[in-house]
Motif scaffolding. Sequence first.
Motif, PDB file in Angstrom:
ATOM      1  N   ASP A 180     -13.471   7.307   3.716  1.00 24.25           N
ATOM      2  CA  ASP A 180     -14.528   6.352   3.405  1.00 24.25           C
ATOM      3  C   ASP A 180     -14.098   5.303   2.377  1.00 24.25           C
ATOM      4  OD1 ASP A 180     -14.491   8.366   1.459  1.00 24.25           O
ATOM      5  OD2 ASP A 180     -16.603   8.082   0.958  1.00 24.25           O
ATOM      6  N   GLN A 181     -12.883   5.411   1.861  1.00 20.74           N
ATOM      7  CA  GLN A 181     -12.374   4.406   0.930  1.00 20.74           C
ATOM      8  C   GLN A 181     -11.659   3.304   1.712  1.00 20.74           C
ATOM      9  OE1 GLN A 181     -10.017   7.041  -1.562  1.00 20.74           O
ATOM     10  NE2 GLN A 181     -11.494   6.779  -3.229  1.00 20.74           N
ATOM     11  N   ASP A 182     -11.516   2.142   1.083  1.00 22.00           N
ATOM     12  CA  ASP A 182     -10.931   0.989   1.754  1.00 22.00           C
ATOM     13  C   ASP A 182      -9.705   0.491   0.984  1.00 22.00           C
ATOM     14  OD1 ASP A 182     -10.705  -1.131   3.564  1.00 22.00           O
ATOM     15  OD2 ASP A 182     -11.980  -2.414   2.327  1.00 22.00           O
ATOM     16  N   SER A 183      -8.635   0.227   1.696  1.00 23.40           N
ATOM     17  CA  SER A 183      -7.393  -0.225   1.059  1.00 23.40           C
ATOM     18  C   SER A 183      -7.210  -1.739   1.124  1.00 23.40           C
ATOM     19  CB  SER A 183      -6.191   0.469   1.711  1.00 23.40           C
ATOM     20  OG  SER A 183      -6.167   0.182   3.092  1.00 23.40           O
ATOM     21  N   THR A 184      -8.233  -2.459   1.555  1.00 24.47           N
ATOM     22  CA  THR A 184      -8.128  -3.912   1.729  1.00 24.47           C
ATOM     23  C   THR A 184      -7.668  -4.615   0.456  1.00 24.47           C
ATOM     24  OG1 THR A 184      -9.874  -3.827   3.382  1.00 24.47           O
ATOM     25  CG2 THR A 184      -9.381  -5.985   2.444  1.00 24.47           C
ATOM     26  N   THR A 185      -8.246  -4.273  -0.684  1.00 21.83           N
ATOM     27  CA  THR A 185      -7.885  -4.922  -1.942  1.00 21.83           C
ATOM     28  C   THR A 185      -6.410  -4.704  -2.264  1.00 21.83           C
ATOM     29  OG1 THR A 185     -10.133  -4.619  -2.754  1.00 21.83           O
ATOM     30  CG2 THR A 185      -8.451  -5.117  -4.397  1.00 21.83           C
ATOM     31  N   GLN A 186      -5.930  -3.477  -2.079  1.00 22.55           N
ATOM     32  CA  GLN A 186      -4.516  -3.200  -2.335  1.00 22.55           C
ATOM     33  C   GLN A 186      -3.633  -4.031  -1.410  1.00 22.55           C
ATOM     34  OE1 GLN A 186      -3.274   0.990  -2.656  1.00 22.55           O
ATOM     35  NE2 GLN A 186      -5.437   1.513  -2.795  1.00 22.55           N
ATOM     36  N   ILE A 187      -3.986  -4.078  -0.144  1.00 25.41           N
ATOM     37  CA  ILE A 187      -3.179  -4.815   0.834  1.00 25.41           C
ATOM     38  C   ILE A 187      -3.162  -6.307   0.500  1.00 25.41           C
ATOM     39  CG2 ILE A 187      -3.029  -5.491   3.273  1.00 25.41           C
ATOM     40  CD1 ILE A 187      -4.111  -2.619   3.911  1.00 25.41           C
ATOM     41  N   MET A 230      16.791  -8.182   1.095  1.00 22.00           N
ATOM     42  CA  MET A 230      16.125  -8.010  -0.176  1.00 22.00           C
ATOM     43  C   MET A 230      14.643  -8.320  -0.024  1.00 22.00           C
ATOM     44  SD  MET A 230      18.166  -8.667  -3.324  1.00 22.00           S
ATOM     45  CE  MET A 230      19.647  -9.235  -3.823  1.00 22.00           C
ATOM     46  N   ALA A 231      13.947  -7.436   0.665  1.00 17.69           N
ATOM     47  CA  ALA A 231      12.532  -7.653   0.939  1.00 17.69           C
ATOM     48  C   ALA A 231      11.663  -6.880  -0.047  1.00 17.69           C
ATOM     49  CB  ALA A 231      12.219  -7.192   2.359  1.00 17.69           C
ATOM     50  N   LEU A 232      10.462  -7.401  -0.238  1.00 19.47           N
ATOM     51  CA  LEU A 232       9.443  -6.663  -0.972  1.00 19.47           C
ATOM     52  C   LEU A 232       8.639  -5.917   0.080  1.00 19.47           C
ATOM     53  CD1 LEU A 232       8.168  -9.297  -3.564  1.00 19.47           C
ATOM     54  CD2 LEU A 232       9.817  -7.469  -3.918  1.00 19.47           C
ATOM     55  N   VAL A 233       8.607  -4.580  -0.035  1.00 14.51           N
ATOM     56  CA  VAL A 233       7.926  -3.729   0.936  1.00 14.51           C
ATOM     57  C   VAL A 233       6.764  -3.065   0.231  1.00 14.51           C
ATOM     58  CG1 VAL A 233       8.173  -1.770   2.496  1.00 14.51           C
ATOM     59  CG2 VAL A 233      10.098  -3.338   2.144  1.00 14.51           C
ATOM     60  N   GLY A 234       5.561  -3.240   0.768  1.00 13.63           N
ATOM     61  CA  GLY A 234       4.363  -2.717   0.127  1.00 13.63           C
ATOM     62  C   GLY A 234       3.938  -1.372   0.661  1.00 13.63           C
ATOM     63  N   TYR A 235       3.298  -0.601  -0.221  1.00  9.02           N
ATOM     64  CA  TYR A 235       2.704   0.677   0.183  1.00  9.02           C
ATOM     65  C   TYR A 235       1.320   0.763  -0.451  1.00  9.02           C
ATOM     66  CZ  TYR A 235       1.651   5.609   0.680  1.00  9.02           C
ATOM     67  OH  TYR A 235       1.009   6.784   0.991  1.00  9.02           O
ATOM     68  N   ALA A 236       0.304   0.941   0.385  1.00  6.55           N
ATOM     69  CA  ALA A 236      -1.074   1.078  -0.073  1.00  6.55           C
ATOM     70  C   ALA A 236      -1.598   2.433   0.381  1.00  6.55           C
ATOM     71  CB  ALA A 236      -1.938  -0.037   0.500  1.00  6.55           C
ATOM     72  N   ARG A 237      -2.374   3.091  -0.509  1.00  6.29           N
ATOM     73  CA  ARG A 237      -2.941   4.403  -0.162  1.00  6.29           C
ATOM     74  C   ARG A 237      -4.298   4.569  -0.818  1.00  6.29           C
ATOM     75  NH1 ARG A 237      -4.022   8.880  -2.457  1.00  6.29           N
ATOM     76  NH2 ARG A 237      -3.033   8.300  -4.409  1.00  6.29           N
ATOM     77  N   VAL A 238      -5.229   5.089  -0.035  1.00  4.59           N
ATOM     78  CA  VAL A 238      -6.500   5.568  -0.569  1.00  4.59           C
ATOM     79  C   VAL A 238      -6.618   7.026  -0.163  1.00  4.59           C
ATOM     80  CG1 VAL A 238      -7.681   3.331  -0.631  1.00  4.59           C
ATOM     81  CG2 VAL A 238      -7.765   4.702   1.449  1.00  4.59           C
ATOM     82  N   SER A 239      -7.429   7.768  -0.912  1.00  3.22           N
ATOM     83  CA  SER A 239      -7.457   9.217  -0.730  1.00  3.22           C
ATOM     84  C   SER A 239      -8.345   9.706   0.405  1.00  3.22           C
ATOM     85  CB  SER A 239      -7.910   9.897  -2.022  1.00  3.22           C
ATOM     86  OG  SER A 239      -7.016   9.589  -3.056  1.00  3.22           O
ATOM     87  N   THR A 240      -9.444   9.011   0.676  1.00  2.00           N
ATOM     88  CA  THR A 240     -10.394   9.513   1.667  1.00  2.00           C
ATOM     89  C   THR A 240     -10.698   8.468   2.721  1.00  2.00           C
ATOM     90  OG1 THR A 240     -12.313   8.807   0.377  1.00  2.00           O
ATOM     91  CG2 THR A 240     -11.488  11.035  -0.030  1.00  2.00           C
TER      92      THR A 240
END
Length: 183
Positions: A13-20, A1-11
């Motif tokens: 030059d965008q950064d997914s750090t905040t989502q992660i 029963m794990a929480l599995v994350g998914y982060a996506r940015v479109s381009t």
Amino acid sequence: MALVGYARVSTLDQDSTTQIERLTAAGCTKIFSEKKSGTSQKGRTALDECLGWIREGDTLVFTKLDRLARSQRDLHNMVHELEEKGVSIMALDQAIDTRTAAGKAFLGMLAVFAEFETNIRKERQLEGIAKAKKEGAYTGRKPTAQAKRAEVETLLSQGMSKPKIAEALGISVASVYNVLKAA
């Protein structure tokens, strides 16, 4: 029963750090991340890996619904596939938690709006391009190889082969042939 994350940015030059960071703070033990458009599920390798990795009893967590999908069809297909696996879905910024009836209902409503937003953006983009074309500001990409026609013809007359001309001018061999065909 794990929480599995998914982060996506479109381009790129965008950064997914905040989502992660937010997914980590929410307790996700595994996070998949990618830089791809969300208008289609096709070609999203991290999402495919995530969907293949996630197991019964797990919860797929993302920050906003549009990070997962912008197409109703893709979203509903993913939700159906995940439900069959016994996987729940949770969006941190929206009241979506498919472990509840209200969460399931809200998921369906937000899917409609996510796709609507994508369609409106496309319409605005097409309107802007049409306006720019009408005003002469948008002419498309300049032909790179055709601009080198004189150089192609000069090098060919000096006996250089078409592949060598392409290499010397930084264009493809097909472009050399196209320039000569148009001449």
